[in-house]
Design a protein around this motif. Sequence first.
Motif, PDB file in Angstrom:
ATOM      1  N   SER A 154       0.853  -1.070  -0.047  1.00  0.00           N
ATOM      2  CA  SER A 154       0.021  -0.035  -0.152  1.00  0.00           C
ATOM      3  C   SER A 154       1.077   1.061   0.027  1.00  0.00           C
ATOM      4  CB  SER A 154      -1.469   0.119   1.005  1.00  0.00           C
ATOM      5  OG  SER A 154      -0.462   0.180   2.310  1.00  0.00           O
ATOM      6  N   ASP A 156       2.861   4.309  -0.737  1.00  0.00           N
ATOM      7  CA  ASP A 156       3.159   4.914  -3.211  1.00  0.00           C
ATOM      8  C   ASP A 156       5.042   5.589  -2.811  1.00  0.00           C
ATOM      9  OD1 ASP A 156       0.735   4.425  -3.541  1.00  0.00           O
ATOM     10  OD2 ASP A 156       0.255   5.719  -2.245  1.00  0.00           O
ATOM     11  N   SER A 168       4.268   7.039   3.020  1.00  0.00           N
ATOM     12  CA  SER A 168       2.851   7.842   2.299  1.00  0.00           C
ATOM     13  C   SER A 168       1.862   6.505   1.960  1.00  0.00           C
ATOM     14  CB  SER A 168       2.363   8.692   1.374  1.00  0.00           C
ATOM     15  OG  SER A 168       1.503   8.944   0.732  1.00  0.00           O
ATOM     16  N   ALA A 170      -2.173   4.367   1.318  1.00  0.00           N
ATOM     17  CA  ALA A 170      -3.306   4.720   1.093  1.00  0.00           C
ATOM     18  C   ALA A 170      -3.829   6.006   1.797  1.00  0.00           C
ATOM     19  CB  ALA A 170      -3.515   3.489   2.308  1.00  0.00           C
ATOM     20  N   GLY A 171      -3.683   7.518   1.403  1.00  0.00           N
ATOM     21  CA  GLY A 171      -3.743   8.134   1.299  1.00  0.00           C
ATOM     22  C   GLY A 171      -3.672   8.529   3.376  1.00  0.00           C
ATOM     23  N   LYS A 172      -2.657   7.898   3.639  1.00  0.00           N
ATOM     24  CA  LYS A 172      -2.297   8.319   5.144  1.00  0.00           C
ATOM     25  C   LYS A 172      -0.888   8.793   5.183  1.00  0.00           C
ATOM     26  CE  LYS A 172      -6.492   6.058   7.330  1.00  0.00           C
ATOM     27  NZ  LYS A 172      -6.003   5.165   8.513  1.00  0.00           N
ATOM     28  N   THR A 173      -0.834   9.424   5.821  1.00  0.00           N
ATOM     29  CA  THR A 173       0.985   9.590   6.195  1.00  0.00           C
ATOM     30  C   THR A 173       1.514   9.747   7.145  1.00  0.00           C
ATOM     31  OG1 THR A 173       0.877  12.155   6.518  1.00  0.00           O
ATOM     32  CG2 THR A 173       1.113  11.826   4.361  1.00  0.00           C
ATOM     33  N   ASP A 223      -1.718   9.928  -6.652  1.00  0.00           N
ATOM     34  CA  ASP A 223      -2.452  10.638  -5.702  1.00  0.00           C
ATOM     35  C   ASP A 223      -1.312  12.371  -5.606  1.00  0.00           C
ATOM     36  OD1 ASP A 223       1.046  11.443  -5.028  1.00  0.00           O
ATOM     37  OD2 ASP A 223       0.412  10.433  -3.016  1.00  0.00           O
ATOM     38  N   LYS A 225       1.118  13.602  -5.927  1.00  0.00           N
ATOM     39  CA  LYS A 225       2.593  14.238  -5.541  1.00  0.00           C
ATOM     40  C   LYS A 225       3.709  13.774  -6.200  1.00  0.00           C
ATOM     41  CE  LYS A 225       6.201  14.054  -1.602  1.00  0.00           C
ATOM     42  NZ  LYS A 225       5.842  15.140  -0.942  1.00  0.00           N
TER      43      LYS A 225
END
Length: 242
Positions: A154, A156, A168, A170-173, A223, A225
């Motif tokens: 998951s 990125d 980072s 699944a959309g979380k850091t 995403d 980035k």
Amino acid sequence: MRVIIVDDEFLARALLREYLAAHPEVEIVAECANGFEAVKAIGELQPDLVFLDIQMPKLDGFEVVELSGARTRYVFVTAYDQFALKAFEVRALDYLLKPFSRERLAQALANVAARANPVEQLEGVAHEAARRHGPLERVLVRDGARVHVVPTASIDWIEAQDDYVQISAAGKTHLKNGRMAELEQGLDAALFVRVHRSYIVNLGAIERIEAPTKDSWCAVLKDGKRVPVSRSGYQKLKELMR
């Protein structure tokens, strides 16, 4: 000596507790049935020694060491694990092979008392263990008393931030204590590429590569980035994305 016992088997904890009762210098301050309990107890109680089972659900013994770090000393306890035994024999670290005798436990306690600085050796074994088991399938991030389990699939991108790495996924850091190079060694080289001294990216997260100038590149991720890409990183990407 303040001691914590960590084992998912009640009978194993009970036997070790019984054996330790013969050593008046030992005070058992906690017993834990899984790795999460162990990480919490080690952080709160800061024991002198932890008897740590290797094969447990949720978190194994090596992962407990990774999260708890150099806060205590460890004696690993295992029913049968060829890899662990070999590692301990090479590094001369102590372990207890189940079933063990009272005499073997006494020897282990004597070995712990005689060793000046086993923690650094143990951390080395833990890192080596992770590498020999193959690419990491998950990354553990400690956040106070909580532990986040991040599947590597998951992730990125990863960014180096001094003695930490920002992950980072699944959309979380998540902010994890550790060096980029250490984490890079555990990742699957077929999926993750260090494209810059401060960045590792998941090949599957890359949407496109752009060249803002003649001699500079950046990876635009799905995403949104934008990750800088060095010259050597660009060559790696070219090889892997053919």
